[in-house]
Design an enzyme around this catalytic site. Sequence first.
Site, PDB file in Angstrom:
ATOM      1  N   ARG A 127      -0.109   6.752   7.450  1.00  0.00           N
ATOM      2  CA  ARG A 127       0.278   6.917   5.989  1.00  0.00           C
ATOM      3  C   ARG A 127      -0.523   8.131   5.427  1.00  0.00           C
ATOM      4  O   ARG A 127      -0.120   8.638   4.164  1.00  0.00           O
ATOM      5  CB  ARG A 127      -0.906   5.667   5.419  1.00  0.00           C
ATOM      6  CG  ARG A 127      -0.056   4.190   5.498  1.00  0.00           C
ATOM      7  CD  ARG A 127      -0.725   3.355   4.447  1.00  0.00           C
ATOM      8  NE  ARG A 127      -0.619   1.974   4.931  1.00  0.00           N
ATOM      9  CZ  ARG A 127       0.529   1.242   4.818  1.00  0.00           C
ATOM     10  NH1 ARG A 127       1.418   1.681   3.782  1.00  0.00           N
ATOM     11  NH2 ARG A 127       0.665  -0.346   5.000  1.00  0.00           N
TER      12      ARG A 127
ATOM     13  N   LYS B 280      17.479   4.240   1.431  1.00  0.00           N
ATOM     14  CA  LYS B 280      18.126   4.140   2.602  1.00  0.00           C
ATOM     15  C   LYS B 280      19.456   3.118   2.177  1.00  0.00           C
ATOM     16  O   LYS B 280      19.236   1.998   2.719  1.00  0.00           O
ATOM     17  CB  LYS B 280      17.339   3.323   3.790  1.00  0.00           C
ATOM     18  CG  LYS B 280      16.304   4.550   4.241  1.00  0.00           C
ATOM     19  CD  LYS B 280      15.865   4.284   5.856  1.00  0.00           C
ATOM     20  CE  LYS B 280      14.708   3.192   5.800  1.00  0.00           C
ATOM     21  NZ  LYS B 280      14.054   2.995   7.280  1.00  0.00           N
TER      22      LYS B 280
ATOM     23  N   ASP C 229       3.704   3.693   6.582  1.00  0.00           N
ATOM     24  CA  ASP C 229       3.124   3.294   7.747  1.00  0.00           C
ATOM     25  C   ASP C 229       4.311   2.796   8.665  1.00  0.00           C
ATOM     26  O   ASP C 229       5.349   2.378   8.410  1.00  0.00           O
ATOM     27  CB  ASP C 229       2.154   2.400   7.616  1.00  0.00           C
ATOM     28  CG  ASP C 229       2.813   0.812   7.311  1.00  0.00           C
ATOM     29  OD1 ASP C 229       3.508   0.957   6.318  1.00  0.00           O
ATOM     30  OD2 ASP C 229       2.366   0.070   8.084  1.00  0.00           O
TER      31      ASP C 229
ATOM     32  N   PHE D   4      13.621   5.234  10.857  1.00  0.00           N
ATOM     33  CA  PHE D   4      12.278   4.651  10.453  1.00  0.00           C
ATOM     34  C   PHE D   4      11.644   6.065  10.225  1.00  0.00           C
ATOM     35  O   PHE D   4      11.237   6.870  10.912  1.00  0.00           O
ATOM     36  CB  PHE D   4      11.804   4.156  11.484  1.00  0.00           C
ATOM     37  CG  PHE D   4      10.849   3.150  10.877  1.00  0.00           C
ATOM     38  CD1 PHE D   4      10.730   1.859  10.276  1.00  0.00           C
ATOM     39  CD2 PHE D   4       9.387   3.339  11.155  1.00  0.00           C
ATOM     40  CE1 PHE D   4       9.767   1.280   9.572  1.00  0.00           C
ATOM     41  CE2 PHE D   4       8.293   2.800  10.605  1.00  0.00           C
ATOM     42  CZ  PHE D   4       8.364   1.474   9.908  1.00  0.00           C
TER      43      PHE D   4
ATOM     44  N   LYS E 274       0.751  -1.115   0.082  1.00  0.00           N
ATOM     45  CA  LYS E 274       0.052   0.128   0.071  1.00  0.00           C
ATOM     46  C   LYS E 274       0.870   1.265   0.113  1.00  0.00           C
ATOM     47  O   LYS E 274       0.424   2.243  -0.533  1.00  0.00           O
ATOM     48  CB  LYS E 274      -0.954   0.114   1.313  1.00  0.00           C
ATOM     49  CG  LYS E 274      -1.596  -1.051   1.392  1.00  0.00           C
ATOM     50  CD  LYS E 274      -2.556  -1.090   2.987  1.00  0.00           C
ATOM     51  CE  LYS E 274      -3.147  -2.111   3.216  1.00  0.00           C
ATOM     52  NZ  LYS E 274      -3.494  -2.087   4.415  1.00  0.00           N
TER      53      LYS E 274
ATOM     54  N   GLU F 293       7.945   2.396  -6.268  1.00  0.00           N
ATOM     55  CA  GLU F 293       8.126   1.824  -4.614  1.00  0.00           C
ATOM     56  C   GLU F 293       8.208   3.267  -3.804  1.00  0.00           C
ATOM     57  O   GLU F 293       8.693   4.234  -4.335  1.00  0.00           O
ATOM     58  CB  GLU F 293       9.177   1.245  -4.361  1.00  0.00           C
ATOM     59  CG  GLU F 293       9.277  -0.305  -4.082  1.00  0.00           C
ATOM     60  CD  GLU F 293       8.560  -0.540  -2.763  1.00  0.00           C
ATOM     61  OE1 GLU F 293       7.614   0.203  -2.138  1.00  0.00           O
ATOM     62  OE2 GLU F 293       8.840  -1.657  -2.028  1.00  0.00           O
ATOM     63  N   ASP F 294       7.674   3.040  -2.680  1.00  0.00           N
ATOM     64  CA  ASP F 294       7.662   4.186  -1.589  1.00  0.00           C
ATOM     65  C   ASP F 294       9.281   4.438  -1.094  1.00  0.00           C
ATOM     66  O   ASP F 294       9.916   5.483  -0.921  1.00  0.00           O
ATOM     67  CB  ASP F 294       6.636   4.115  -0.466  1.00  0.00           C
ATOM     68  CG  ASP F 294       7.148   2.722   0.080  1.00  0.00           C
ATOM     69  OD1 ASP F 294       7.580   1.766  -0.308  1.00  0.00           O
ATOM     70  OD2 ASP F 294       6.016   2.442   1.195  1.00  0.00           O
TER      71      ASP F 294
ATOM     72  N   ASP G 137      14.687  -0.221   1.540  1.00  0.00           N
ATOM     73  CA  ASP G 137      15.607  -0.434   2.633  1.00  0.00           C
ATOM     74  C   ASP G 137      16.403  -1.580   2.474  1.00  0.00           C
ATOM     75  O   ASP G 137      17.573  -1.206   2.168  1.00  0.00           O
ATOM     76  CB  ASP G 137      14.209  -0.888   3.705  1.00  0.00           C
ATOM     77  CG  ASP G 137      14.738  -1.041   5.253  1.00  0.00           C
ATOM     78  OD1 ASP G 137      15.324   0.099   5.897  1.00  0.00           O
ATOM     79  OD2 ASP G 137      14.712  -2.000   5.759  1.00  0.00           O
TER      80      ASP G 137
HETATM   81  P1  IMP Z   1      13.004  -3.785   1.697  1.00  0.00           P
HETATM   82  O1  IMP Z   1      12.683  -4.925   1.120  1.00  0.00           O
HETATM   83  O2  IMP Z   1      13.710  -4.189   2.870  1.00  0.00           O
HETATM   84  O3  IMP Z   1      13.812  -2.903   0.727  1.00  0.00           O
HETATM   85  O4  IMP Z   1      11.738  -3.045   2.243  1.00  0.00           O
HETATM   86  C1  IMP Z   1      11.072  -2.162   1.248  1.00  0.00           C
HETATM   87  C2  IMP Z   1       9.401  -2.010   2.252  1.00  0.00           C
HETATM   88  O5  IMP Z   1       9.952  -1.791   3.650  1.00  0.00           O
HETATM   89  C3  IMP Z   1       9.113  -0.776   2.037  1.00  0.00           C
HETATM   90  O6  IMP Z   1       8.060  -0.930   0.690  1.00  0.00           O
HETATM   91  C4  IMP Z   1       8.230  -0.188   3.210  1.00  0.00           C
HETATM   92  O7  IMP Z   1       6.960  -0.807   3.042  1.00  0.00           O
HETATM   93  C5  IMP Z   1       9.129  -0.867   4.288  1.00  0.00           C
HETATM   94  N1  IMP Z   1      10.001   0.211   4.847  1.00  0.00           N
HETATM   95  C6  IMP Z   1      11.238   0.129   4.908  1.00  0.00           C
HETATM   96  N2  IMP Z   1      11.697   1.177   5.278  1.00  0.00           N
HETATM   97  C7  IMP Z   1      10.661   1.765   6.141  1.00  0.00           C
HETATM   98  C8  IMP Z   1      10.402   3.066   6.841  1.00  0.00           C
HETATM   99  O8  IMP Z   1      11.434   3.756   7.299  1.00  0.00           O
HETATM  100  N3  IMP Z   1       8.986   3.343   6.919  1.00  0.00           N
HETATM  101  C9  IMP Z   1       8.279   2.512   6.682  1.00  0.00           C
HETATM  102  N4  IMP Z   1       8.138   1.355   5.916  1.00  0.00           N
HETATM  103  C10 IMP Z   1       9.717   0.948   5.782  1.00  0.00           C
HETATM  104 MG    MG Z   2       5.935  -0.834   1.244  1.00  0.00          MG
END
Ligand code: IMP
Ligand code: MG
Length: 183
Positions: free
Chosen positions: A168, A134, A162, A155, A45, A102-103, A106
């Site tokens: 959100r 990040k 969220d 974070f 979302k 993507e938002d 991470d």
């Molecule tokens: P990744 O697979 O670890 O790269 O994570 C990506 C997903 O983790 C994003 O689409 C977010 O939903 C969530 N996410 C990672 N960091 C944050 C944050 O700082 N705040 C909120 N959601 C996060």
């Molecule tokens: Mg996400």
Amino acid sequence: MKQYWQDVDRILVSEEQIQQTVTRIAKQIDEDYKDKDLIILCILKGSVVFFADLLRKITVPAEMDFMRVSSYGSGTKTSGNIRILLDIDHSRLKTSEILIIEDIIDSGRTLSYLCEYLKLRGAKSVRTCTLLDKPDRREVEFIPDYVGIVIPDEFVVGYGLDYDEKYRTLPYVGVLKEEVYKK
Ligand code: IMP
Ligand code: MG
């Protein structure tokens, strides 16, 4: 009742900064996807707010589709286990260029999984666009094609992002007060 902003320690990316970033990325997409069959793919979302702003600034013709994946259990750490809860329409994969929206990136696991998933199913091309990055948190090597803003390892919530499904609807990206998730 407590308001969401009361749990925000400070604003990291303002509404104005977000809009400037969206405008810049939309221009790049317009240049790169001239005369291409583009599908912009929203990852629900968290990306929905960025997606909605971006698609109104893109002028090249583009179709939209949606996927929903879950990688987080609860809390602020990724489980690394990605499940597809809603899938893209596979019938268009071979003829269209996919741009994943993507938002935030991470660990990099969600986007590397999704790119691989779409390529294995015959996608003509897959590129990625993220509002926030990040890079200090990467667990798998991943370099997105379009990056909005690089942020430190904190974070963040708001503008679609969220914590436990909350925050959100905040119009900016803010750092969540530690006491909220370290209870
Ligand atoms: P990744 O697979 O670890 O790269 O994570 C990506 C997903 O983790 C994003 O689409 C977010 O939903 C969530 N996410 C990672 N960091 C944050 C944050 O700082 N705040 C909120 N959601 C996060
Ligand atoms: Mg996400």
